[in-house]
Scaffold this motif. Structure first.
Motif, PDB file in Angstrom:
ATOM      1  N   LYS A   1      -4.667  -1.945   0.150  1.00 24.59           N
ATOM      2  CA  LYS A   1      -4.563  -3.105  -0.736  1.00 24.59           C
ATOM      3  C   LYS A   1      -3.134  -3.408  -1.151  1.00 24.59           C
ATOM      4  CE  LYS A   1      -9.215  -3.100  -2.395  1.00 24.59           C
ATOM      5  NZ  LYS A   1     -10.074  -3.358  -3.519  1.00 24.59           N
ATOM      6  N   VAL A   2      -2.906  -4.697  -1.368  1.00 27.19           N
ATOM      7  CA  VAL A   2      -1.646  -5.224  -1.882  1.00 27.19           C
ATOM      8  C   VAL A   2      -1.921  -5.698  -3.303  1.00 27.19           C
ATOM      9  CG1 VAL A   2       0.131  -6.999  -1.615  1.00 27.19           C
ATOM     10  CG2 VAL A   2      -0.971  -6.021   0.415  1.00 27.19           C
ATOM     11  N   LEU A   3      -1.089  -5.263  -4.248  1.00 34.50           N
ATOM     12  CA  LEU A   3      -1.211  -5.690  -5.645  1.00 34.50           C
ATOM     13  C   LEU A   3      -0.235  -6.822  -5.908  1.00 34.50           C
ATOM     14  CD1 LEU A   3      -2.036  -5.388  -8.668  1.00 34.50           C
ATOM     15  CD2 LEU A   3      -0.212  -3.673  -8.840  1.00 34.50           C
TER      16      LEU A   3
ATOM     17  N   GLY B   1      -1.971  -9.614 -11.069  1.00 34.26           N
ATOM     18  CA  GLY B   1      -2.765  -8.467 -11.483  1.00 34.26           C
ATOM     19  C   GLY B   1      -3.900  -8.111 -10.535  1.00 34.26           C
ATOM     20  N   GLU B   2      -4.168  -8.962  -9.549  1.00 33.30           N
ATOM     21  CA  GLU B   2      -5.253  -8.719  -8.602  1.00 33.30           C
ATOM     22  C   GLU B   2      -4.735  -7.962  -7.376  1.00 33.30           C
ATOM     23  OE1 GLU B   2      -8.620  -9.477  -8.668  1.00 33.30           O
ATOM     24  OE2 GLU B   2      -8.274 -10.039 -10.749  1.00 33.30           O
ATOM     25  N   SER B   3      -5.605  -7.140  -6.812  1.00 33.32           N
ATOM     26  CA  SER B   3      -5.329  -6.447  -5.560  1.00 33.32           C
ATOM     27  C   SER B   3      -6.186  -7.062  -4.461  1.00 33.32           C
ATOM     28  CB  SER B   3      -5.664  -4.957  -5.680  1.00 33.32           C
ATOM     29  OG  SER B   3      -4.778  -4.336  -6.575  1.00 33.32           O
TER      30      SER B   3
ATOM     31  N   PRO C   1       0.796  -1.233   0.000  1.00 36.41           N
ATOM     32  CA  PRO C   1       0.000   0.000   0.000  1.00 36.41           C
ATOM     33  C   PRO C   1       0.830   1.284   0.000  1.00 36.41           C
ATOM     34  CG  PRO C   1      -0.957  -1.573   1.510  1.00 36.41           C
ATOM     35  CD  PRO C   1       0.356  -2.146   1.053  1.00 36.41           C
ATOM     36  N   ASP C   2       2.068   1.220   0.507  1.00 36.61           N
ATOM     37  CA  ASP C   2       2.935   2.409   0.521  1.00 36.61           C
ATOM     38  C   ASP C   2       3.766   2.534  -0.758  1.00 36.61           C
ATOM     39  OD1 ASP C   2       4.779   0.380   0.875  1.00 36.61           O
ATOM     40  OD2 ASP C   2       5.436   1.043   2.851  1.00 36.61           O
TER      41      ASP C   2
END
Length: 98
Positions: A87-89, A32-34, A11-12
Motif C-alpha cells: 500500500k501507498v499512504l 490519510g488514505e492508503s 510501501p518501503d
C-alpha cells in the motif's frame, strides 16, 4: 489555477512529494488514505489526466508537468516491484494557490 502537492509514503517507507496542476486530483485520492499500489496508480493516472485536461481547457495546451509526474510515479512503481497488496499512504495534500 491552484495546484496541489501530495506527499506519499511508499510501501518501503520512502517518501515522495508529487505534483498535480489542478485540485481535481482530490476527487481521486484522499489525504490519510492508503491504497494498494495498483489502485493508487490507477487513481493517479485518472486524476492527473483530468488535471491536464483542465489545464488544456483553460490555457489551450496540455500540462507537461502532469505527464512528467505520472511518468515518475509509473517508473518508481515499476522499478520497485512492490509485492502484491502493498500500500501507498497519501500522507498529506497541500494546495498551492499561486
Amino acid at each position: 489555477m491552484p495546484s496541489i502537492y501530495f506527499s506519499v509514503v511508499w510501501p518501503d517507507e520512502t517518501r515522495s512529494q508529487c505534483y498535480s496542476p489542478s485540485t481535481v486530483i482530490k476527487k481521486y485520492i484522499v489525504e490519510g488514505e492508503s491504497y494498494e499500489v495498483e489502485l493508487f496508480l490507477e487513481k493517479v493516472r485518472e486524476g492527473l489526466g483530468e488535471a491536464s485536461d483542465r489545464v488544456s481547457a483553460k490555457f489551450g495546451f496540455s500540462c507537461s508537468a502532469a505527464a512528467d509526474e505520472l511518468r515518475t510515479i509509473e517508473e518508481r512503481i515499476e522499478k520497485a516491484n512492490y509485492p502484491k497488496g502493498s500500500k501507498v499512504l497519501v500522507k498529506r495534500i497541500t494546495e498551492n494557490d499561486l
